[in-house]
Design a protein around this motif. Sequence first.
Motif, PDB file in Angstrom:
ATOM      1  N   TRP A 199      16.951   0.487  -2.020  1.00  0.00           N
ATOM      2  CA  TRP A 199      16.408   0.479  -0.661  1.00  0.00           C
ATOM      3  C   TRP A 199      15.375   1.582  -0.484  1.00  0.00           C
ATOM      4  CZ3 TRP A 199      16.977  -2.917   3.285  1.00  0.00           C
ATOM      5  CH2 TRP A 199      16.518  -2.519   4.545  1.00  0.00           C
ATOM      6  N   ILE A 200      15.699   2.784  -0.947  1.00  0.00           N
ATOM      7  CA  ILE A 200      14.783   3.917  -0.809  1.00  0.00           C
ATOM      8  C   ILE A 200      13.515   3.691  -1.625  1.00  0.00           C
ATOM      9  CG2 ILE A 200      14.451   6.373  -1.305  1.00  0.00           C
ATOM     10  CD1 ILE A 200      16.205   5.803   1.119  1.00  0.00           C
ATOM     11  N   ALA A 201      13.678   3.278  -2.893  1.00  0.00           N
ATOM     12  CA  ALA A 201      12.517   3.065  -3.760  1.00  0.00           C
ATOM     13  C   ALA A 201      11.629   1.953  -3.213  1.00  0.00           C
ATOM     14  CB  ALA A 201      12.972   2.725  -5.179  1.00  0.00           C
ATOM     15  N   GLY A 202      12.241   0.877  -2.711  1.00  0.00           N
ATOM     16  CA  GLY A 202      11.474  -0.228  -2.148  1.00  0.00           C
ATOM     17  C   GLY A 202      10.752   0.168  -0.876  1.00  0.00           C
ATOM     18  N   SER A 203      11.380   1.020  -0.061  1.00  0.00           N
ATOM     19  CA  SER A 203      10.762   1.459   1.185  1.00  0.00           C
ATOM     20  C   SER A 203       9.547   2.342   0.933  1.00  0.00           C
ATOM     21  CB  SER A 203      11.781   2.238   2.029  1.00  0.00           C
ATOM     22  OG  SER A 203      12.877   1.414   2.364  1.00  0.00           O
TER      23      SER A 203
ATOM     24  N   ALA B  57       8.097  -2.203  -8.397  1.00  0.00           N
ATOM     25  CA  ALA B  57       7.185  -3.279  -8.786  1.00  0.00           C
ATOM     26  C   ALA B  57       7.252  -4.483  -7.850  1.00  0.00           C
ATOM     27  CB  ALA B  57       7.483  -3.723 -10.220  1.00  0.00           C
ATOM     28  N   GLN B  58       8.454  -4.798  -7.323  1.00  0.00           N
ATOM     29  CA  GLN B  58       8.617  -6.053  -6.586  1.00  0.00           C
ATOM     30  C   GLN B  58       9.266  -5.921  -5.218  1.00  0.00           C
ATOM     31  OE1 GLN B  58      10.274  -7.812 -10.476  1.00  0.00           O
ATOM     32  NE2 GLN B  58       9.478  -9.617  -9.425  1.00  0.00           N
ATOM     33  N   GLY B  59       9.621  -4.712  -4.800  1.00  0.00           N
ATOM     34  CA  GLY B  59      10.141  -4.535  -3.456  1.00  0.00           C
ATOM     35  C   GLY B  59      11.653  -4.394  -3.378  1.00  0.00           C
TER      36      GLY B  59
ATOM     37  N   PHE C 153       2.292  -0.235  -0.481  1.00  0.00           N
ATOM     38  CA  PHE C 153       1.304  -0.470  -1.529  1.00  0.00           C
ATOM     39  C   PHE C 153       1.309  -1.908  -2.042  1.00  0.00           C
ATOM     40  CE2 PHE C 153       2.449   4.107  -2.183  1.00  0.00           C
ATOM     41  CZ  PHE C 153       1.263   4.615  -1.688  1.00  0.00           C
ATOM     42  N   SER C 154       2.270  -2.710  -1.567  1.00  0.00           N
ATOM     43  CA  SER C 154       2.458  -4.045  -2.130  1.00  0.00           C
ATOM     44  C   SER C 154       1.265  -4.969  -1.908  1.00  0.00           C
ATOM     45  CB  SER C 154       3.718  -4.697  -1.543  1.00  0.00           C
ATOM     46  OG  SER C 154       3.598  -4.824  -0.141  1.00  0.00           O
ATOM     47  N   GLY C 155       0.477  -4.720  -0.857  1.00  0.00           N
ATOM     48  CA  GLY C 155      -0.658  -5.606  -0.578  1.00  0.00           C
ATOM     49  C   GLY C 155      -1.938  -5.205  -1.273  1.00  0.00           C
ATOM     50  N   ASN C 156      -1.904  -4.148  -2.060  1.00  0.00           N
ATOM     51  CA  ASN C 156      -3.088  -3.669  -2.770  1.00  0.00           C
ATOM     52  C   ASN C 156      -3.009  -4.080  -4.232  1.00  0.00           C
ATOM     53  OD1 ASN C 156      -5.019  -2.076  -4.175  1.00  0.00           O
ATOM     54  ND2 ASN C 156      -5.023  -0.592  -2.495  1.00  0.00           N
ATOM     55  N   PRO C 157      -3.804  -5.092  -4.654  1.00  0.00           N
ATOM     56  CA  PRO C 157      -3.715  -5.584  -6.039  1.00  0.00           C
ATOM     57  C   PRO C 157      -3.987  -4.514  -7.079  1.00  0.00           C
ATOM     58  CG  PRO C 157      -4.976  -7.092  -4.667  1.00  0.00           C
ATOM     59  CD  PRO C 157      -4.763  -5.852  -3.856  1.00  0.00           C
ATOM     60  N   GLY C 158      -4.941  -3.608  -6.780  1.00  0.00           N
ATOM     61  CA  GLY C 158      -5.274  -2.564  -7.741  1.00  0.00           C
ATOM     62  C   GLY C 158      -4.115  -1.619  -7.990  1.00  0.00           C
ATOM     63  N   VAL C 159      -3.468  -1.187  -6.906  1.00  0.00           N
ATOM     64  CA  VAL C 159      -2.317  -0.294  -7.029  1.00  0.00           C
ATOM     65  C   VAL C 159      -1.164  -1.010  -7.714  1.00  0.00           C
ATOM     66  CG1 VAL C 159      -0.572   1.003  -5.744  1.00  0.00           C
ATOM     67  CG2 VAL C 159      -2.965   1.092  -5.030  1.00  0.00           C
ATOM     68  N   LYS C 160      -0.928  -2.267  -7.307  1.00  0.00           N
ATOM     69  CA  LYS C 160       0.177  -3.030  -7.887  1.00  0.00           C
ATOM     70  C   LYS C 160      -0.004  -3.222  -9.390  1.00  0.00           C
ATOM     71  CE  LYS C 160       3.078  -7.061  -7.173  1.00  0.00           C
ATOM     72  NZ  LYS C 160       3.309  -7.231  -8.622  1.00  0.00           N
TER      73      LYS C 160
END
Length: 214
Positions: A175-179, A34-36, A184-191
Amino acid sequence: MFGITHFGFFVVAVFLLNVTPGPDTAYIVGRSVAQGRGAGLMSALGISAGCCVHSLACAFGLTALLAASATAFTVIKFVGAMYLVYLGVRLILTKPESGQAAGEARACAGAPRSLRQLFLQGFWTNVLNPKVVLFFVSFFPQFVSAGSGNKTVAFLTLGVVFVVMSMAWNSFVAWIAGSVTRRFSGNPGVKKWVDRTVGSAFVGLGVRLATATR
């Protein structure tokens, strides 16, 4: 050493426990998705800090007292469940922002405050989980000799090993999950859907904790 027995088996058991997915892993993965990476790593650090509290409580006998009290178990269980549900509902209801708006919001809020909140949330989800209390009181004594004159030191030593190993594994997971989800973090719809999915998972964890039995 300090009355610790079968230390090699303890290390192997801790490793196997860490790589087996559980509530802590699910929480860290959820935060990372969700947050990186940073959020996942701070959540992992908070959970490790919670394990430090359990280790200290186990060493000084408090964990055994909590495990023996049905009332204390029930209170901790429901407080922890409500906290997880609260975090989940907040994620579900969060409105997605554009990449620029999100960046401005983070700049105004300040990173240290956000990291502190993530740390504390991870800490409390671990501390308020009565299953972790029961784990420490049932698992650790198996590796401490009943005749040892240094039981407190033995429990603390085992606690340090457990926390270090858990922190290393949880950091790797974060680290793996965030990578994987970073792109996708810049896509509001996906987020939006990621937040809702993770929030629903937190609510599910809370319900599962609330219905847990001793």
